[in-house]
Enzyme design. Sequence first.
Site, PDB file in Angstrom:
ATOM      1  N   SER A   1     -41.492  66.825 -27.808  1.00 27.96           N
ATOM      2  CA  SER A   1     -40.648  65.822 -28.471  1.00 27.96           C
ATOM      3  C   SER A   1     -40.663  65.986 -29.987  1.00 27.96           C
ATOM      4  O   SER A   1     -41.701  66.235 -30.594  1.00 27.96           O
ATOM      5  CB  SER A   1     -41.143  64.419 -28.120  1.00 27.96           C
ATOM      6  OG  SER A   1     -40.334  63.455 -28.761  1.00 27.96           O
TER       7      SER A   1
ATOM      8  N   LEU B   1     -40.131  59.395 -37.515  1.00 28.72           N
ATOM      9  CA  LEU B   1     -39.299  59.048 -36.354  1.00 28.72           C
ATOM     10  C   LEU B   1     -37.821  58.797 -36.679  1.00 28.72           C
ATOM     11  O   LEU B   1     -37.248  57.782 -36.245  1.00 28.72           O
ATOM     12  CB  LEU B   1     -39.884  57.834 -35.609  1.00 28.72           C
ATOM     13  CG  LEU B   1     -41.261  58.041 -34.972  1.00 28.72           C
ATOM     14  CD1 LEU B   1     -41.817  56.712 -34.449  1.00 28.72           C
ATOM     15  CD2 LEU B   1     -41.215  59.064 -33.844  1.00 28.72           C
TER      16      LEU B   1
ATOM     17  N   ASN C   1     -43.916  57.559 -26.332  1.00 26.63           N
ATOM     18  CA  ASN C   1     -44.635  58.037 -27.510  1.00 26.63           C
ATOM     19  C   ASN C   1     -45.565  56.925 -27.980  1.00 26.63           C
ATOM     20  O   ASN C   1     -45.161  56.017 -28.692  1.00 26.63           O
ATOM     21  CB  ASN C   1     -43.632  58.432 -28.595  1.00 26.63           C
ATOM     22  CG  ASN C   1     -44.312  58.954 -29.847  1.00 26.63           C
ATOM     23  OD1 ASN C   1     -45.542  58.960 -29.935  1.00 26.63           O
ATOM     24  ND2 ASN C   1     -43.527  59.388 -30.811  1.00 26.63           N
TER      25      ASN C   1
ATOM     26  N   CYS D   1     -47.601  58.345 -32.410  1.00 27.85           N
ATOM     27  CA  CYS D   1     -47.163  58.917 -33.681  1.00 27.85           C
ATOM     28  C   CYS D   1     -48.135  58.503 -34.784  1.00 27.85           C
ATOM     29  O   CYS D   1     -48.361  57.314 -34.996  1.00 27.85           O
ATOM     30  CB  CYS D   1     -45.755  58.457 -34.035  1.00 27.85           C
ATOM     31  SG  CYS D   1     -45.179  59.233 -35.540  1.00 27.85           S
TER      32      CYS D   1
ATOM     33  N   LYS E   1     -47.689  59.678 -23.581  1.00 29.89           N
ATOM     34  CA  LYS E   1     -48.138  60.681 -24.555  1.00 29.89           C
ATOM     35  C   LYS E   1     -49.167  60.056 -25.482  1.00 29.89           C
ATOM     36  O   LYS E   1     -48.896  59.073 -26.166  1.00 29.89           O
ATOM     37  CB  LYS E   1     -46.957  61.207 -25.362  1.00 29.89           C
ATOM     38  CG  LYS E   1     -47.382  62.305 -26.329  1.00 29.89           C
ATOM     39  CD  LYS E   1     -46.203  63.060 -26.866  1.00 29.89           C
ATOM     40  CE  LYS E   1     -46.649  64.114 -27.861  1.00 29.89           C
ATOM     41  NZ  LYS E   1     -45.500  64.797 -28.457  1.00 29.89           N
TER      42      LYS E   1
ATOM     43  N   ILE F   1     -51.661  66.875 -26.623  1.00 32.54           N
ATOM     44  CA  ILE F   1     -51.870  65.844 -27.612  1.00 32.54           C
ATOM     45  C   ILE F   1     -50.680  65.712 -28.569  1.00 32.54           C
ATOM     46  O   ILE F   1     -49.908  66.649 -28.725  1.00 32.54           O
ATOM     47  CB  ILE F   1     -53.124  66.163 -28.488  1.00 32.54           C
ATOM     48  CG1 ILE F   1     -53.007  67.548 -29.126  1.00 32.54           C
ATOM     49  CG2 ILE F   1     -54.402  66.025 -27.697  1.00 32.54           C
ATOM     50  CD1 ILE F   1     -54.094  67.909 -30.115  1.00 32.54           C
TER      51      ILE F   1
ATOM     52  N   GLY G   1     -49.431  72.817 -34.461  1.00 31.87           N
ATOM     53  CA  GLY G   1     -49.488  74.277 -34.465  1.00 31.87           C
ATOM     54  C   GLY G   1     -50.872  74.793 -34.082  1.00 31.87           C
ATOM     55  O   GLY G   1     -51.752  74.017 -33.701  1.00 31.87           O
TER      56      GLY G   1
ATOM     57  N   GLY H   1     -50.110  73.636 -30.394  1.00 30.31           N
ATOM     58  CA  GLY H   1     -50.411  74.993 -30.852  1.00 30.31           C
ATOM     59  C   GLY H   1     -50.073  76.104 -29.889  1.00 30.31           C
ATOM     60  O   GLY H   1     -50.543  77.231 -30.054  1.00 30.31           O
TER      61      GLY H   1
HETATM   62  C1  LIG Z   1     -41.520  67.987 -36.908  1.00 25.44           C
HETATM   63  C2  LIG Z   1     -42.229  67.315 -35.770  1.00 25.44           C
HETATM   64  C3  LIG Z   1     -41.684  66.146 -35.217  1.00 25.44           C
HETATM   65  C4  LIG Z   1     -42.316  65.509 -34.150  1.00 25.44           C
HETATM   66  N1  LIG Z   1     -41.750  64.381 -33.609  1.00 25.44           N
HETATM   67  C5  LIG Z   1     -42.303  63.809 -32.507  1.00 25.44           C
HETATM   68  C6  LIG Z   1     -41.670  62.706 -31.864  1.00 25.44           C
HETATM   69  O1  LIG Z   1     -40.597  62.229 -32.261  1.00 25.44           O
HETATM   70  N2  LIG Z   1     -42.270  62.182 -30.750  1.00 25.44           N
HETATM   71  C7  LIG Z   1     -43.437  62.684 -30.247  1.00 25.44           C
HETATM   72  O2  LIG Z   1     -43.908  62.181 -29.219  1.00 25.44           O
HETATM   73  N3  LIG Z   1     -44.050  63.735 -30.827  1.00 25.44           N
HETATM   74  C8  LIG Z   1     -43.515  64.310 -31.945  1.00 25.44           C
HETATM   75  N4  LIG Z   1     -44.137  65.405 -32.524  1.00 25.44           N
HETATM   76  C9  LIG Z   1     -45.381  65.924 -31.938  1.00 25.44           C
HETATM   77  C10 LIG Z   1     -45.115  67.089 -31.014  1.00 25.44           C
HETATM   78  O3  LIG Z   1     -44.320  66.703 -29.909  1.00 25.44           O
HETATM   79  C11 LIG Z   1     -46.418  67.720 -30.491  1.00 25.44           C
HETATM   80  O4  LIG Z   1     -47.149  66.749 -29.760  1.00 25.44           O
HETATM   81  C12 LIG Z   1     -47.319  68.244 -31.601  1.00 25.44           C
HETATM   82  O5  LIG Z   1     -46.552  68.800 -32.645  1.00 25.44           O
HETATM   83  C13 LIG Z   1     -48.303  69.305 -31.118  1.00 25.44           C
HETATM   84  O6  LIG Z   1     -47.636  70.387 -30.493  1.00 25.44           O
HETATM   85  P1  LIG Z   1     -47.214  71.767 -31.250  1.00 25.44           P
HETATM   86  O7  LIG Z   1     -48.439  72.313 -31.898  1.00 25.44           O
HETATM   87  O8  LIG Z   1     -46.651  72.640 -30.189  1.00 25.44           O
HETATM   88  O9  LIG Z   1     -46.204  71.373 -32.279  1.00 25.44           O
HETATM   89  C14 LIG Z   1     -43.523  66.047 -33.610  1.00 25.44           C
HETATM   90  C15 LIG Z   1     -44.064  67.203 -34.178  1.00 25.44           C
HETATM   91  C16 LIG Z   1     -43.441  67.853 -35.233  1.00 25.44           C
HETATM   92  C17 LIG Z   1     -44.052  69.107 -35.790  1.00 25.44           C
END
Ligand SMILES: Cc1cc2nc3c(=O)[nH]c(=O)nc-3n(C[C@H](O)[C@H](O)[C@H](O)COP(=O)(O)O)c2cc1C
Lengths: 302, 262
Positions: free
Chosen positions: A21, A73, A125, A128, A163, A189, A215, A242
């Site tokens: 998301s 958001l 969610n 956040c 989440k 997470i 990441g 990540g």
């Molecule tokens: C730019 C950005 C926006 C995000 N927006 C949301 C969101 O709107 N809702 C949510 O549940 N998680 C949000 N996340 C969290 C991601 O869904 C994810 O849980 C987190 O980035 C870890 O995964 P990754 O390392 O693959 O990015 C966001 C992350 C990033 C980097």
Amino acid sequence: MISLKVDLAGVEMENPTMLASGIMGETGGSLLAMAKGGAGALVTKSIGSVPRQGHKNPTLVELEFGYMNAMGLPNPGIEAFGEEMFEASKAGIPIVGSVFGSSAEEFASLARRMQEYGAEAVELNLSCPHAKGYGMEMGIDPDVVANIIREVKKAVVVPVFAKLTPNTHRLIDVAKAAEEAGADAIVAINTLKAMRIDVDARMPVLSNRYGGLSGPAVRGVGVRCVYELYEALKIPVIGVGGIEDWRSALEYMMAGAVAVQIGSGVGRVGPQVFGDVCSGISAYMADNGFRDITQLVGVAHD
Amino acid sequence: MTERFMVTQAPVLIDSRTEEADGVVTLRFDWDAPASPGQFIMVWMPGVDEVPMSLSYLGDHKGITVKNVGEATKALTSLQVGDRIIVRGPYGRGYHVPKGKILAVGGGTGMASLLPAMERITATSVDTAIGARTEKELLFEERSKKTSSNVRVSTDDGSKGFHGNAVQLAKEMMSATKYDMVLGCGPEKMLFFLHKLCLENGIPCQMSLERYMKCGGGLCGSCAIDGKRVCREGPVFTGEELKDMKEFGRQRRDECGGRLRL
Ligand SMILES: Cc1cc2nc3c(=O)[nH]c(=O)nc-3n(C[C@H](O)[C@H](O)[C@H](O)COP(=O)(O)O)c2cc1C
Ligand SMILES: Cc1cc2nc3c(=O)[nH]c(=O)nc-3n(C[C@H](O)[C@H](O)[C@H](O)COP(=O)(O)OP(=O)(O)OC[C@H]3O[C@@H](n4cnc5c(N)ncnc54)[C@H](O)[C@@H]3O)c2cc1C
Ligand code: FES
């Protein structure tokens, strides 16, 4: 024949990779582009009741091993999002509607709308780390989380994913409360609460000051959380944090994740990251004599 | 190893400031990050805002050319020599610098993004059409003459050059000369009609688009046009890519991601 098919709490996916998301999930067109990249399912941007601009820029810091973001958001609101859901549905793969609210009632009504729009599951969610009054403050309290899940379960028939935030020592308590309240899966997470200070400006870079770290930098925390959740819960766990290649995806699956989500990887690698992960996993399975991806889930536990 | 997108963020010192036209200022600074024509950077003024800006000068002594249209650009255009800004990037896919006879069409601050591309082409093979509302807003005519043997100007009010818009001027130039490629940057309505004109004449083109940008780094999706990220797959798109876009010239999005008609 190697099968990457997974059944995630009733949601049938061709492969275990999902768009996380908040990344390229705000418009129908961008969701379609992620489906083209090879994702097995798509999670939308977290949508609220009314349009929201989010925080002012700077909203992103790029790091060697990930990102720090405080988008705040931003979203067009549930009313306008129907059009985007309609367009995204042309992808022909499951769409999971992510929502955020400030009360159980708000979560429930948003979830109902997402179900009406054709979402095959909803993701709450509760985590956040950088939007005041939403998410993390509620997501660290087991009773509050349980209450939200109960209300949402009454409102929809599609599976409900919770989440969770890693920014608490009570992750397992919160997850167990969610499970008892009827959650169909746990997503872990969300980002780790973080800050970046610019030494030339002598102030935090993000306009919101605090942000969320994502990441490869957070992968070790995410894998540990999934490992612990797998031991504590009966419902499926979806791993995120990540993942950007087949090895990191398998790490989560071996820790116990039935499916994985990819967010930052879309920025660091590109939309093809989903397909790349799947072909890498297939090759690994062929080399090691596995035929069904589900055989690998949780194998890292004794 | 999979290739990773990596950018740098750095403080830079403004060492020259030039007023180019009414409300338009070029700021130059030393920054040795590799960059190609058509790429942009995110410019942060601590305490104010961070906004996308095309690089109007490449090489180690880079530059941006800013038009004052609101809070952030007012702050940027007020900066003086000796002030600091913090930049990250460069981002995006720029122009594929073409061979053959080229027509560059710039409206508004669009010339800022086009000039670094034009400067990589021999002057005799590039013609230029610069559009402005009025003479006082006309940008980069002299600099264009150094890189282009035929520079024409249009103004909406007829205060200088061709009386009309840049697309009408381009049409006239196309009827006199056979071009192998058209490069365009400017307001989207202009690009929309320029693209149409190129299609009608069977001339390949590349155009640089703008969308609301938050992260700049290919994550948030605020800059999406038909599912493509203007900050990553763009800002420069080919005529073929534009042909398949339903939103090009018709729709953009606000800060919340809601649809707005153009
Ligand atoms: C730019 C950005 C926006 C995000 N927006 C949301 C969101 O709107 N809702 C949510 O549940 N998680 C949000 N996340 C969290 C991601 O869904 C994810 O849980 C987190 O980035 C870890 O995964 P990754 O390392 O693959 O990015 C966001 C992350 C990033 C980097
Ligand atoms: C890839 C790209 C390259 C650009 N190159 C240049 C350039 O070389 N020179 C130049 O003068 N301008 C350029 N712009 C436009 C510039 O970013 C906006 O004019 C600036 O952000 C306006 O901010 P403001 O606070 O002054 O105005 P505001 O009052 O906030 O807004 C005025 C207008 O600018 C738009 N805008 C505001 N914030 C952003 C944002 N974060 N991203 C995109 N648009 C925004 C708004 O939609 C509105 O139409 C570029 C934009 C993009 C996307
Ligand atoms: S600005 Fe392009 S994805 Fe965020």
